[in-house]
Design a protein around this motif. Structure first.
Motif, PDB file in Angstrom:
ATOM      1  N   THR A 168       0.760  -1.043   0.147  1.00  0.00           N
ATOM      2  CA  THR A 168       0.266  -0.495  -0.295  1.00  0.00           C
ATOM      3  C   THR A 168       0.771   1.413  -0.274  1.00  0.00           C
ATOM      4  O   THR A 168       0.647   2.508  -0.072  1.00  0.00           O
ATOM      5  CB  THR A 168      -1.041  -0.172   1.487  1.00  0.00           C
TER       6      THR A 168
ATOM      7  N   GLY B 245      -6.104   0.099  -3.820  1.00  0.00           N
ATOM      8  CA  GLY B 245      -7.067  -0.106  -3.108  1.00  0.00           C
ATOM      9  C   GLY B 245      -8.527   0.241  -2.491  1.00  0.00           C
ATOM     10  O   GLY B 245      -8.807   1.287  -3.483  1.00  0.00           O
TER      11      GLY B 245
ATOM     12  N   ASN C 220     -11.283   2.026   0.817  1.00  0.00           N
ATOM     13  CA  ASN C 220     -11.751   1.827   1.929  1.00  0.00           C
ATOM     14  C   ASN C 220     -12.731   1.197   2.236  1.00  0.00           C
ATOM     15  O   ASN C 220     -13.966   1.585   1.279  1.00  0.00           O
ATOM     16  CB  ASN C 220     -11.980   3.358   2.142  1.00  0.00           C
TER      17      ASN C 220
ATOM     18  N   ARG D  38      -9.093   4.089   4.583  1.00  0.00           N
ATOM     19  CA  ARG D  38      -8.138   4.712   4.179  1.00  0.00           C
ATOM     20  C   ARG D  38      -8.950   6.051   3.629  1.00  0.00           C
ATOM     21  O   ARG D  38      -9.989   5.543   2.415  1.00  0.00           O
ATOM     22  CB  ARG D  38      -7.896   3.505   2.869  1.00  0.00           C
TER      23      ARG D  38
ATOM     24  N   SER E 277      -7.694   5.913  -1.353  1.00  0.00           N
ATOM     25  CA  SER E 277      -7.566   4.655  -1.952  1.00  0.00           C
ATOM     26  C   SER E 277      -8.424   4.891  -3.509  1.00  0.00           C
ATOM     27  O   SER E 277      -8.507   6.109  -3.385  1.00  0.00           O
ATOM     28  CB  SER E 277      -8.225   3.835  -1.474  1.00  0.00           C
TER      29      SER E 277
ATOM     30  N   TYR F  27      -5.718   7.491  -4.792  1.00  0.00           N
ATOM     31  CA  TYR F  27      -3.924   6.860  -4.300  1.00  0.00           C
ATOM     32  C   TYR F  27      -3.390   7.197  -5.940  1.00  0.00           C
ATOM     33  O   TYR F  27      -2.327   7.241  -5.549  1.00  0.00           O
ATOM     34  CB  TYR F  27      -4.391   5.659  -4.134  1.00  0.00           C
TER      35      TYR F  27
ATOM     36  N   GLY G   3      -9.219  -2.217  -6.637  1.00  0.00           N
ATOM     37  CA  GLY G   3      -9.808  -1.152  -6.708  1.00  0.00           C
ATOM     38  C   GLY G   3     -11.047  -0.727  -7.757  1.00  0.00           C
ATOM     39  O   GLY G   3     -12.189  -0.152  -7.025  1.00  0.00           O
TER      40      GLY G   3
ATOM     41  N   ASP H 250     -14.855  -1.671  -6.194  1.00  0.00           N
ATOM     42  CA  ASP H 250     -14.905  -1.958  -4.744  1.00  0.00           C
ATOM     43  C   ASP H 250     -16.749  -1.551  -5.040  1.00  0.00           C
ATOM     44  O   ASP H 250     -17.276  -0.320  -6.105  1.00  0.00           O
ATOM     45  CB  ASP H 250     -14.582   0.088  -5.168  1.00  0.00           C
TER      46      ASP H 250
END
Ligand SMILES: Cc1ncc(COP(=O)(O)O)c(C=O)c1O
Length: 481
Positions: free
Chosen positions: A210, A246, A248, A301, A304, A308, A342, A345
């Protein structure tokens, strides 16, 4: 048992998943008909997520491609959700490649990554996919295959690893994948020998971390390697930075901070255990001090996904003196990305029916569900978040352990005690949200001949939502198309 609010880890839920959770009776009927566990995916959402990454390219005035890392989920509906848009797919097996071709992707929208056997390489080359090579041996095998069967030239990328930091040392974690940057010259020699059959499209990395700093070092390393390749007379045009942007998972930052603090206190004996047999997720108490490192995913996070990526592209390269986005732009390099987690999500949830609730001699409440730790593998990935108990009913919060349907001592859906708003009863449902990225089918198996989940796709329709079997979804379903 008194339940303290600091032990709650409320999941982040939005979009169509919230609407789905608002109809528990309907979900209950679906589980009745299709069995528990049941996966629910949201193909429209993956397409929306892909557009958010695309918008970021525009912000940085970059050109390039987004490839969905298929390994995150086996669903056909999610792949169907992407096929009508501009996103490509990153496939890591022959099965995944066949799957995306069958759904309607053409080979030029596919990149083949990971370890490859001969059949996988052959089909990837055949359909004109980009081959992201993992080793010199793989390149040599591909060159021999293409020389014999065509079609030439095959666009290839080289996956690099082992990036050295100039100046202040930044730890670059070792990887079993890719070719060490110090071996680049030997790989370029090999490509030189096979210029007629292999075309060097670019250089790549994927890091399972990360840390932005580590990724920035790798991207910088790729840019320098591109320069070396150009000096040798190659014309690479793309840098592929893999995935790892990533998600959250949690709704509330303070819940996450409180929970992790309290976990340390519990391990030191300052409060009752919060986990089964005081499991420490990497931490342990030694003579009144906490040792080790908390080995969990940062479930809350702030930054993300596309944000990110934005942070990475805006990172100023200390040795090259400009942001990474500027360096890509100045060299007219295309940026390729391969997000898995990602892109998924808010694209799915997993439902499990409560089968039994029992209280042990020492007062622990064990809630057994018709699913196991392979069906909802959040624990494998060390992602800590609470499930949603359906239907909503008034009651007193209770801390429970969630156990699975395997005759195995450690088959816990999570080894931490989770706080539910009321005591569950057989027949209730637990909804594990945001499982589409790696948690719903990556590890699912038929251990003990237990059934694995069916998957259904939900889509907006007539002001609400409708559903169909995963394999029956296509983008024309519903009225939002
Ligand atoms: C080569 C490659 N690209 C992309 C990904 C996707 O990573 P993530 O799901 O973290 O975005 C992976 C994951 O293992 C990978 O191995």
């Amino acid at each position: 048992m008194r339940v303290e609010p600091e032990l709650i880890l409320e999941p982040m839920v939005d979009g169509l998943l919230s609407d789905v959770l608002a109809e528990p009776e309907r979900l209950s009927t679906m589980v009745e008909a299709l069995g528990s566990p049941l996966n629910v995916v949201v193909p429209e959402r993956i397409a929306e997520n892909a557009e958010k990454y695309r918008a970021l390219y525009q912000t940085h005035r970059l050109r390039g491609r987004t490839y969905f890392a298929h390994k995150a989920n086996r669903s056909s509906a999610l792949i169907h959700g992407l096929v009508a848009g501009r996103c490509g797919v990153d496939v890591s097996s022959l099965g995944e490649l066949r799957h995306v071709l069958a759904v309607g992707f053409t080979g030029d929208r596919v990149i083949a990554t990971g370890p490859k056997d001969a059949e996988f390489l052959w089909l990837a080359a055949r359909v004109g996919a980009v081959v992201n090579a993992d080793s010199r041996e793989e390149l040599a095998e591909l060159a021999a295959m293409v020389a014999r069967f065509g079609p030439a030239p095959v666009p290839v990328m080289i996956r690099l690893s082992g990036f050295d930091s100039p100046g202040v040392p930044i730890l670059s974690r070792p990887s079993r994948f890719g070719i060490h940057t110090r071996e680049l010259d030997a790989v370029l020699d090999l490509l030189d020998e096979h210029r007629d059959v292999l075309h060097l499209l670019g250089l790549s990395y994927h890091l399972d971390t990360t840390g932005v700093e580590e990724k920035a070092l790798a991207l910088e390393g790729c840019l320098l390697a591109m320069h070396r390749a150009r000096n040798r007379g190659f014309t690479p045009t793309a840098v592929d930075i893999g995935g790892g942007f990533g998600v959250n998972y949690l709704a509330d930052r303070s819940q996450w901070e409180n929970y992790t603090t309290e976990l340390g206190i519990a391990l030191l004996g300052g409060r009752p255990p919060m986990t089964w047999q005081n499991h420490g997720y990497g931490l342990r108490a030694e003579a009144g001090t906490l040792r080790g490192a908390l080995g969990v995913y940062p479930a809350y996070r702030e930054v993300s996904g596309p944000r990110y990526l934005d942070e990475l592209l805006s990172w100023e390269s200390p040795s090259l003196g400009r942001t990474l986005a500027t360096l890509l732009l100045e060299n007219l390099y295309e940026l390729y990305i391969e997000p898995g987690r990602g892109l998924t999500d808010q694209c799915g949830l997993t439902l499990a029916r409560v089968v039994e609730v029992r209280t042990t001699l020492n007062g622990e409440v064990l809630v057994r569900v018709a699913a196991n730790s392979h069906d909802v593998s959040t624990e494998d990935h060390a992602v800590l978040m609470d499930p949603v108990l359906l239907p909503e009913r008034p009651g007193t919060p209770v801390g429970v352990y969630l156990t699975g349907n395997l005759c195995l001592e450690d088959d816990f859906l999570t080894r931490r005690r989770v706080t539910l708003p009321r005591e569950p009863a057989p027949g209730d449902l637990l909804a594990f949200v945001n499982t589409a990225g790696y948690f719903m089918d990556f590890a699912a198996d038929h251990a003990l001949m237990q059934p694995i989940a069916h998957t259904v796709a939900v889509y907006r329709d007539a002001g609400g939502w409708s559903w169909c079997l995963d394999e029956q979804y296509w983008p024309g379903k519903g009225d939002s198309s």
